[in-house]
Design a protein around this motif. Structure first.
Motif: not given
Lengths: 379, 257
Positions: A143-153
């Protein structure tokens, strides 16, 4: 091609103590780069400088050619996976992942679609309504990874993301991370103290020690040709052989008068002159250990008599500590058919230790303190 | 092994000791006797009389005005104080902490006298205003105390995470910090509210004419010999306080992990 992300001459100190010194590092777009080092080496500080939580005392941070040193964390196209996950306990899995999108005031349909895609990516779609406290460690991590990646950094920072997981789960999550990276293609900057994690995941590795970036290279480069005794000893295990150059054989080899092992022939991968003080590093698995004297060619390989001092059965291999002359050497041997066609070497046996000249590599820098990193017991 | 009876006996004795007086009060409030020496039968007339009593009605209004205002003030100030105590590192923090907790240990009578002296010296007319200020001073300490406890287990990397995901200071406050601290803040507020309802000593000093709260009113009625009315008033009063304390306990128990 200009670097995608760059630390330019970064220096940082807390009060008067320098924690990061003169770090220059460029990341390529889409690569997985790992910063490895023991705790307190400055790798986490460097990560927090990249995220924007710490303003470096010196130097600049560049993203896609743009100086972002002064930008606060909320204005950077960089997201972080925190070591303890830092999931919001009052929000569901869905809302945790949606947090960045909601803050950015994305439309409801966009949020639902993007979060849905992320839930698919991390394979947690059926847990969307759960609170973080109801998830397992590995699920929280995803979830932590998804929460970061969803912002398309542009850049994803991972701060020891697997440190809290047990060994089996860590190995599975490594594969999972690898798969996620393959799917999204984001540039990863991964910080860990675990060299096996770094080796298995990264395109390139940077080894840090005492605030300095000692060496940067592919996992194979770092493992096969470390420049300093710290890198050699921190990444994998090794043996140090110290001595003076006795004579140059040809352009590829020279003879070293080793302090303990006597005259040995060494691969000449760097220019040396007679009389130079040289340290050679030889990995434990490069040796072969036999009961009888092998018929070796003294020009290209070495053979010394030794006595077995310790036998540690590890399953796939056996680790030996052998003493030759006055030096204790760590040796790892794969066993083909254990107990079938060989009587295993036992404690106190006399044996012969053999290695080829090009199994060892010369170190540019040697510090005796790095001996402490080896698995060998103190002599 | 035979289980010891001691815990059961001790608990029973403690409960009797604590609640027997309250039970007596409760029973007496329904006793149809003016001075409660003997049981003359069940009645609700004391409650009826109570609702017709001018002084009680004014005092109830005063009490609610004071409690609500003082609670609002002490919740905001107390939460800010707790945040400042928790977040900022300074050599003076220990001193600040003791100063904030001071009103919890200073005897009420000293608080009352000192506040009265202050108001007199500043020539502030005594009234509802002075009662509100007085109640806010100790309410603040209780709120700070409870919120600080909540903050102790707050994971500060959550604030980093929020900023990392693009939230500015305000967004972080509204979406992360306040939702997570809310149970602590609410519990502290309820505590401040009950303490304001109950306070007698400090209010006695700083209340002016016409600004008596319920406890002060009860004391007055005691002197004028209306024990049966007081019984009924006490039962209602106690039930309200008890309800609020229960609610605050429930809020404090709410955790996310």
């Amino acid at each position: 091609m200009p670097a995608f992300f760059e630390f330019r001459d970064i220096g940082h100190q807390f009060g008067k103590t320098p924690v990061v010194e003169k770090v220059n590092l460029s990341l390529n777009r889409g690569e997985v780069f790992s910063l490895v080092g023991p705790s307190g080496c400055g790798k986490t500080t460097l990560l927090r400088i990249a995220a924007g939580f710490i303003q470096p005392t010196r130097g600049a941070v560049l993203l896609d050619g743009e100086d972002i040193t002064a930008l606060p964390p909320d204005k950077r196209k960089i997201n972080t996976v925190f070591q303890n996950y830092a999931l919001f306990p009052h929000l569901s899995v869905f809302e945790n992942i949606a947090f960045g999108l909601r803050v950015a005031k994305k439309s409801k349909t966009d949020v639902t679609r993007a979060v849905g895609e992320m839930l698919e990516l991390i394979d947690l779609a059926e847990h969307a309504r759960k609170k973080p406290a109801q998830l397992s460690g590995g699920q929280k991590q995803r979830v932590a990874i998804a929460r970061a990646l969803v912002n398309q950094p542009d850049l994803l920072l991972l701060d020891e993301p697997l440190a809290a997981l047990d060994l089996k789960l860590r190995q599975r999550m490594l594969l999972e991370l690898d798969r996620i990276h393959e799917e999204v293609g984001t540039t990863f900057l991964y910080v860990t103290h675990d060299q096996t994690e770094a080796m298995s995941l990264s395109d390139r590795i940077g080894v840090m020690h005492q605030g300095k970036l000692l060496q940067v290279g592919t996992p194979a480069e770092i493992y096969e040709s470390p420049e300093s005794s710290f890198v050699a000893a921190f990444i994998g295990d090794t043996n140090f052989v110290v001595g003076k150059v006795r004579r140059i054989v040809d352009e590829n080899r020279f003879v070293l008068e080793a302090e303990c092992l006597g005259e040995i022939v060494v691969w000449r991968d760097k220019p040396v002159a007679v009389g130079d003080q040289v340290t050679v590093s030889i990995r434990p698995e490069k040796f072969s250990l036999q009961k009888t004297r092998p018929a070796t060619n003294g020009e290209t390989s070495n053979s010394v008599p030794c006595k077995i001092e310790e036998v540690i059965y590890l399953g796939p291999q056996t680790r030996y500590w052998v003493r030759s002359a006055d030096q204790l050497i760590s040796v790892i041997q794969q066993h083909a058919n254990y107990l079938l066609d060989e009587t295993p070497l036992a404690w106190g046996d006399e044996a012969w230790l053999t290695w080829r000249a090009n199994d060892g590599f010369m170190l540019n820098a040697y510090r005796e303190a790095d001996e402490a990193l080896l698995t060998l017991p103190d002599d | 092994m035979k289980r010891s009876r001691f815990p059961f006996v001790a608990t029973t004795l403690i409960l009797v000791f604590l609640y027997l007086p309250i039970l007596v009060l409760f029973a007496q409030s329904f006793n149809d006797a003016r001075f409660g020496g003997s049981w003359n039968g069940f009645t609700l007339k004391w409650y009826k009389l109570l609702f017709e009593h001018r002084g009680v009605i004014t005092a109830t209004e005063n009490t609610l005005i004071v409690a609500v205002t003082a609670t609002l003030l002490s919740t905001v100030l107390g939460t800010l104080a707790a945040w400042a105590l928790h977040r900022f590192q300074s050599r003076m923090q220990k001193v600040h902490q003791v100063l904030i907790y001071g009103p919890l240990v200073v005897p009420d009578i000293l608080m009352g006298i000192s506040l009265l002296l202050l108001f007199v010296n500043l020539s502030v007319p005594l009234g509802l205003g002075t009662v509100i200020v007085a109640h806010s001073t100790f309410g603040l300490s209780y709120v700070a105390f409870v919120v600080l406890g909540r903050l102790q287990e707050f994971d500060h990397s959550l604030l980093d995470a929020a900023r990392d995901l693009g939230a500015g200071s305000w967004t972080t406050l509204w979406r992360v910090l306040l939702p997570l601290l809310w149970p602590g803040i609410a519990a502290g507020a309820l505590l401040a509210f009950t303490l304001s309802l109950d306070d007698f000593v400090i209010t006695f000093f700083v209340a002016g004419p016409g600004s008596s709260t319920l406890p002060v009113q009860v004391y007055g009625m005691m002197k004028h010999g209306q024990p049966a009315l007081i019984n009924a008033l006490s039962v209602l009063f106690m039930s309200a306080t008890f309800g609020i304390v229960l609610a605050s306990q429930f809020l404090l128990r709410k955790r996310y992990d």
